[in-house]
Design an enzyme around this catalytic site. Structure first.
Site, PDB file in Angstrom:
ATOM      1  N   GLY A 147      47.892  19.665  41.308  1.00 20.11           N
ATOM      2  CA  GLY A 147      47.930  18.341  41.930  1.00 20.11           C
ATOM      3  C   GLY A 147      49.001  17.460  41.305  1.00 20.11           C
ATOM      4  N   ASP A 148      49.258  16.317  41.948  1.00 21.81           N
ATOM      5  CA  ASP A 148      50.221  15.328  41.453  1.00 21.81           C
ATOM      6  C   ASP A 148      51.643  15.887  41.315  1.00 21.81           C
ATOM      7  OD1 ASP A 148      48.063  13.583  41.260  1.00 21.81           O
ATOM      8  OD2 ASP A 148      47.648  14.205  39.201  1.00 21.81           O
TER       9      ASP A 148
ATOM     10  N   LYS B 295      53.521  15.308  46.249  1.00 27.41           N
ATOM     11  CA  LYS B 295      53.316  15.598  47.690  1.00 27.41           C
ATOM     12  C   LYS B 295      53.562  14.363  48.546  1.00 27.41           C
ATOM     13  CE  LYS B 295      49.114  16.816  46.661  1.00 27.41           C
ATOM     14  NZ  LYS B 295      49.209  16.870  45.189  1.00 27.41           N
TER      15      LYS B 295
ATOM     16  N   LYS C  52      55.318  11.657  48.153  1.00 29.94           N
ATOM     17  CA  LYS C  52      56.735  11.278  48.316  1.00 29.94           C
ATOM     18  C   LYS C  52      57.412  12.165  49.353  1.00 29.94           C
ATOM     19  CE  LYS C  52      61.183  11.930  46.670  1.00 29.94           C
ATOM     20  NZ  LYS C  52      62.295  11.969  45.742  1.00 29.94           N
TER      21      LYS C  52
ATOM     22  N   ASN D 183      39.781  11.188  46.168  1.00 27.37           N
ATOM     23  CA  ASN D 183      40.163  11.700  44.840  1.00 27.37           C
ATOM     24  C   ASN D 183      41.687  11.830  44.761  1.00 27.37           C
ATOM     25  OD1 ASN D 183      40.041  13.759  46.766  1.00 27.37           O
ATOM     26  ND2 ASN D 183      39.253  15.313  45.379  1.00 27.37           N
TER      27      ASN D 183
ATOM     28  N   GLY E  21      45.642  10.824  45.040  1.00 29.49           N
ATOM     29  CA  GLY E  21      46.438   9.612  44.816  1.00 29.49           C
ATOM     30  C   GLY E  21      47.877   9.992  45.091  1.00 29.49           C
ATOM     31  N   HIS E  22      48.405   9.564  46.217  1.00 30.11           N
ATOM     32  CA  HIS E  22      49.751   9.952  46.638  1.00 30.11           C
ATOM     33  C   HIS E  22      50.669   8.734  46.597  1.00 30.11           C
ATOM     34  CE1 HIS E  22      47.985  13.645  48.947  1.00 30.11           C
ATOM     35  NE2 HIS E  22      47.723  13.650  47.673  1.00 30.11           N
TER      36      HIS E  22
ATOM     37  N   ARG F  88      24.040  21.483  54.996  1.00 24.76           N
ATOM     38  CA  ARG F  88      23.680  21.018  56.351  1.00 24.76           C
ATOM     39  C   ARG F  88      22.717  19.824  56.348  1.00 24.76           C
ATOM     40  NH1 ARG F  88      22.498  27.028  58.233  1.00 24.76           N
ATOM     41  NH2 ARG F  88      21.700  26.977  56.120  1.00 24.76           N
TER      42      ARG F  88
ATOM     43  N   GLN G 157      45.411  17.466  46.280  1.00 29.77           N
ATOM     44  CA  GLN G 157      45.192  18.307  45.097  1.00 29.77           C
ATOM     45  C   GLN G 157      46.219  19.460  45.086  1.00 29.77           C
ATOM     46  OE1 GLN G 157      41.955  17.524  47.027  1.00 29.77           O
ATOM     47  NE2 GLN G 157      42.321  15.644  45.908  1.00 29.77           N
TER      48      GLN G 157
ATOM     49  N   THR H  76      45.020   7.842  40.754  1.00 28.48           N
ATOM     50  CA  THR H  76      43.680   7.447  41.207  1.00 28.48           C
ATOM     51  C   THR H  76      42.861   6.853  40.076  1.00 28.48           C
ATOM     52  OG1 THR H  76      43.676   9.060  42.983  1.00 28.48           O
ATOM     53  CG2 THR H  76      41.525   8.343  42.230  1.00 28.48           C
TER      54      THR H  76
ATOM     55  N   ARG I  39      47.736  12.335  32.095  1.00 25.52           N
ATOM     56  CA  ARG I  39      47.773  13.735  32.518  1.00 25.52           C
ATOM     57  C   ARG I  39      48.211  14.608  31.348  1.00 25.52           C
ATOM     58  NH1 ARG I  39      51.305  11.989  37.709  1.00 25.52           N
ATOM     59  NH2 ARG I  39      49.634  11.246  39.059  1.00 25.52           N
TER      60      ARG I  39
ATOM     61  N   GLY J 137      63.960  11.910  41.568  1.00 26.06           N
ATOM     62  CA  GLY J 137      63.558  10.534  41.272  1.00 26.06           C
ATOM     63  C   GLY J 137      62.411  10.155  42.206  1.00 26.06           C
TER      64      GLY J 137
HETATM   65  P1  GDP Z   1      50.916  13.592  44.606  1.00 35.79           P
HETATM   66  O1  GDP Z   1      49.479  13.393  44.283  1.00 35.79           O
HETATM   67  O2  GDP Z   1      51.291  15.033  44.664  1.00 35.79           O
HETATM   68  O3  GDP Z   1      51.370  12.831  45.812  1.00 35.79           O
HETATM   69  O4  GDP Z   1      51.726  12.989  43.357  1.00 35.79           O
HETATM   70  P2  GDP Z   1      51.423  11.592  42.605  1.00 35.79           P
HETATM   71  O5  GDP Z   1      51.907  10.480  43.438  1.00 35.79           O
HETATM   72  O6  GDP Z   1      50.020  11.555  42.109  1.00 35.79           O
HETATM   73  O7  GDP Z   1      52.301  11.792  41.300  1.00 35.79           O
HETATM   74  C1  GDP Z   1      53.677  11.962  41.364  1.00 35.79           C
HETATM   75  C2  GDP Z   1      54.360  10.836  40.554  1.00 35.79           C
HETATM   76  O8  GDP Z   1      55.700  11.186  40.307  1.00 35.79           O
HETATM   77  C3  GDP Z   1      54.412   9.533  41.300  1.00 35.79           C
HETATM   78  O9  GDP Z   1      54.382   8.502  40.360  1.00 35.79           O
HETATM   79  C4  GDP Z   1      55.748   9.586  42.004  1.00 35.79           C
HETATM   80  O10 GDP Z   1      56.294   8.296  42.281  1.00 35.79           O
HETATM   81  C5  GDP Z   1      56.585  10.302  40.984  1.00 35.79           C
HETATM   82  N1  GDP Z   1      57.645  11.160  41.514  1.00 35.79           N
HETATM   83  C6  GDP Z   1      57.648  11.921  42.637  1.00 35.79           C
HETATM   84  N2  GDP Z   1      58.779  12.652  42.702  1.00 35.79           N
HETATM   85  C7  GDP Z   1      59.497  12.345  41.609  1.00 35.79           C
HETATM   86  C8  GDP Z   1      60.764  12.780  41.088  1.00 35.79           C
HETATM   87  O11 GDP Z   1      61.447  13.648  41.652  1.00 35.79           O
HETATM   88  N3  GDP Z   1      61.170  12.237  39.903  1.00 35.79           N
HETATM   89  C9  GDP Z   1      60.435  11.316  39.227  1.00 35.79           C
HETATM   90  N4  GDP Z   1      60.913  10.846  38.080  1.00 35.79           N
HETATM   91  N5  GDP Z   1      59.254  10.881  39.684  1.00 35.79           N
HETATM   92  C10 GDP Z   1      58.791  11.392  40.848  1.00 35.79           C
HETATM   93  P1  IMO Z   2      46.327  14.621  44.323  1.00 32.61           P
HETATM   94  O1  IMO Z   2      46.138  14.787  45.811  1.00 32.61           O
HETATM   95  C1  IMO Z   2      45.186  15.908  40.316  1.00 32.61           C
HETATM   96  C2  IMO Z   2      40.999  16.981  39.711  1.00 32.61           C
HETATM   97  C3  IMO Z   2      40.156  16.090  38.813  1.00 32.61           C
HETATM   98  C4  IMO Z   2      39.205  17.137  38.230  1.00 32.61           C
HETATM   99  C5  IMO Z   2      38.956  18.074  39.402  1.00 32.61           C
HETATM  100  C6  IMO Z   2      37.668  17.781  40.181  1.00 32.61           C
HETATM  101  O2  IMO Z   2      46.739  13.261  43.901  1.00 32.61           O
HETATM  102  O3  IMO Z   2      47.203  15.713  43.794  1.00 32.61           O
HETATM  103  P2  IMO Z   2      37.014  15.876  41.939  1.00 32.61           P
HETATM  104  O4  IMO Z   2      36.947  14.396  41.787  1.00 32.61           O
HETATM  105  O5  IMO Z   2      37.957  16.341  43.009  1.00 32.61           O
HETATM  106  O6  IMO Z   2      35.658  16.529  42.048  1.00 32.61           O
HETATM  107  O7  IMO Z   2      37.614  16.392  40.523  1.00 32.61           O
HETATM  108  O8  IMO Z   2      40.071  17.898  40.273  1.00 32.61           O
HETATM  109  N1  IMO Z   2      41.660  16.272  40.828  1.00 32.61           N
HETATM  110  C7  IMO Z   2      42.973  16.033  40.861  1.00 32.61           C
HETATM  111  N2  IMO Z   2      43.946  16.257  39.958  1.00 32.61           N
HETATM  112  N3  IMO Z   2      45.505  15.373  41.521  1.00 32.61           N
HETATM  113  C8  IMO Z   2      44.555  15.177  42.454  1.00 32.61           C
HETATM  114  O9  IMO Z   2      44.845  14.791  43.718  1.00 32.61           O
HETATM  115  C9  IMO Z   2      43.216  15.456  42.132  1.00 32.61           C
HETATM  116  N4  IMO Z   2      42.041  15.339  42.799  1.00 32.61           N
HETATM  117  C10 IMO Z   2      41.112  15.860  41.996  1.00 32.61           C
HETATM  118  O10 IMO Z   2      40.933  15.469  37.838  1.00 32.61           O
HETATM  119  O11 IMO Z   2      39.861  17.876  37.229  1.00 32.61           O
HETATM  120 MG    MG Z   3      48.264  12.389  42.901  1.00 36.45          MG
END
Ligand code: GDP
Ligand code: IMO
Ligand code: MG
Length: 412
Positions: free
Chosen positions: A13-14, A17, A19, A39, A41-42, A144, A225, A301, A306, A399
């Site tokens: 995750g994170d 996606k 962006k 859960n 956070g994009h 169910r 995720q 979120t 991390r 970036g």
């Molecule tokens: P997601 O959950 O997959 O949508 O990712 P998140 O938004 O949780 O985490 C990605 C973080 O990295 C965010 O703060 C974005 O603004 C940042 N980000 C995304 N792409 C890049 C990149 O290429 N470079 C840098 N420095 N930051 C990025």
């Molecule tokens: P995005 O979409 C990173 C992780 C939690 C925990 C496990 C189970 O932003 O990539 P939950 O609340 O889903 O039952 O937690 O999954 N987790 C994530 N880690 N990015 C996420 O979403 C996540 N959503 C859940 O930290 O380890």
């Molecule tokens: Mg995220």
């Protein structure tokens, strides 16, 4: 050119996606979320303004794009209201654009209480969930006894359903967790009030998606995720409760597999993980700190820090087998700009990662627009990853901003 693409997290995750969904939806008509809940956070950064989306698909900043929440998403109406209010304050119109399935299982306050009580009871052995009630809501769906969005429309059966659900959960809350219980009538009133705001957003999602395809429209499926958090294929039990892998798209939206043209893996140029569970390449040294600081690796979120480590190609190979990616978007490459040496895990031996070392490029790449303008050491890093994984790296993200990308091969 491809008409439908899936954007999936290939790690924990994170990966970035949100962006990339925002970037690619400028050329499309609809974005569909198909699993997970708030859960997720994009993060989207447009003209230096940051928007964090949890439930609403990441196409919402493009004013003509439809944003669809499929049946596979567990839906908290409280979280949805909160998110809509923030968007409205920022003058983003959602009317007629936000559409959702009446089959979405609801996340109710009782699920959140259960999620938190369980984690507390587990102590050190906790999963490290986001505390959003995700697991308990999916459990109710599978057992169910869950309540779905469409169930609110029938007030005769709704109260009965709530009573049955609470009868079950209140017993556990009171006797096992020694915590507060929930009142059925209060929940009934609240759901009815909320339903009035959302009933006009409900559509038959499979039919709607099919009608878009028959009009030659273009659709993005937005994963939440990542593969290693998948309930079946992830690092169980330290996973989330949905299928984050490609199969989740079909069950979670009702689109047919023959409609999906291209699957994009979002791969962070290193690795991060929030919450508990195994992490082979995790760093506890100065390099881990540098990744965390330069990458601003704090949860979108929960704000939790991390865990950070080197790129793990063994884990990524697994992700490729399961999802059959058409291409990769390598994100956050700029975070590695200041490293003297960068490592990549290429195999595990005796349960330990074996690394290959690369010389860093020690140069700011955040403004580079063309692949050939990247420093030689950066290209070497990218090309080795591509060779090992045997999947084309089609985009490089350098970036957080919408425009900070190197498009290697146009596919959408
Ligand atoms: P997601 O959950 O997959 O949508 O990712 P998140 O938004 O949780 O985490 C990605 C973080 O990295 C965010 O703060 C974005 O603004 C940042 N980000 C995304 N792409 C890049 C990149 O290429 N470079 C840098 N420095 N930051 C990025
Ligand atoms: P995005 O979409 C990173 C992780 C939690 C925990 C496990 C189970 O932003 O990539 P939950 O609340 O889903 O039952 O937690 O999954 N987790 C994530 N880690 N990015 C996420 O979403 C996540 N959503 C859940 O930290 O380890
Ligand atoms: Mg995220």
């Amino acid at each position: 050119m491809n008409r439908s693409i899936a954007i999936l997290g290939a790690q924990w995750g994170d990966e970035g996606k949100g962006k990339i969904v925002d970037l690619l939806t400028k050329n499309c008509d609809a974005v569909v979320r198909f699993q997970g809940g708030h859960n997720a956070g994009h993060t989207l950064v447009v003209d230096n303004e940051t928007t964090i989306l949890h439930l609403i698909p990441s196409g919402i900043l493009h004013k003509d794009v439809k944003c669809i929440i499929g049946n596979g998403v567990v839906l908290s109406l409280d979280a949805l209201s909160e998110e809509i209010n923030i968007l409205k304050t920022n003058k983003i119109n959602i009317e007629g654009r936000l559409l959702m399935s009446d089959n979405c299982p609801l996340i109710l306050p009782v699920h959140i209480a259960l999620d938190k009580a369980r984690e507390l009871k587990k102590g050190k052995a906790k999963i490290g969930t986001t505390g959003r009630g995700i697991g308990p809501a999916y459990e109710d769906k599978i057992s169910r006894r869950g309540i779905r969005l469409g169930d609110i429309s029938n007030s005769e059966t709704l109260l009965e359903k709530i009573e049955e659900l609470l009868d079950y959960h209140n017993y556990i809350l009171k006797n096992y967790y020694k915590s507060d219980t929930f009142d059925a009538l209060q929940m009934f009133d609240q759901l009815n009030n909320q339903y009035n705001s959302y009933k006009d957003y409900i559509i038959d999602v499979p039919n709607y998606i099919e009608s878009l395809f028959s009009q030659n429209k273009r659709i993005v499926f937005e994963g939440a995720q990542g593969t290693l958090l998948d309930i079946d294929h992830g690092t169980y039990p330290f996973v989330t409760s949905s299928n984050t892998t490609v199969g989740g798209i079909f069950t979670g939206s009702g689109v047919s597999p023959k409609r999906l043209d291209y699957t994009l893996a979002i791969v962070k140029a290193y690795t991060t993980r929030v919450g508990s569970g195994p992490f082979m390449t995790e760093l506890f040294d100065i390099n881990g700190k540098l990744l965390s600081d330069r990458g601003h690796e704090y949860g979108a979120t929960t704000g939790r820090q991390r865990r950070c480590g080197w790129l793990d190609l063994v884990a990524l190979k697994r992700s490729i087998i399961i999802n059959g990616y058409s291409g990769i978007c390598l994100t956050k490459l700029d975070v590695l700009d200041e490293f003297e040496t960068i490592k990549i895990c290429i195999e595990y031996k005796n349960n330990k990662p074996i690394y290959k070392e690369y010389k860093g490029w020690k140069e700011n790449i955040s403004k580079v627009k063309k692949y050939d303008d990247l420093p030689e050491n950066a290209r070497k890093y990218i090309e080795d990853i591509q060779k090992y994984l045997d999947v084309p790296i089609d985009i490089i993200s350098n970036g957080p901003g919408r425009e900070q990308n190197i498009i290697v091969r146009k596919f959408f």
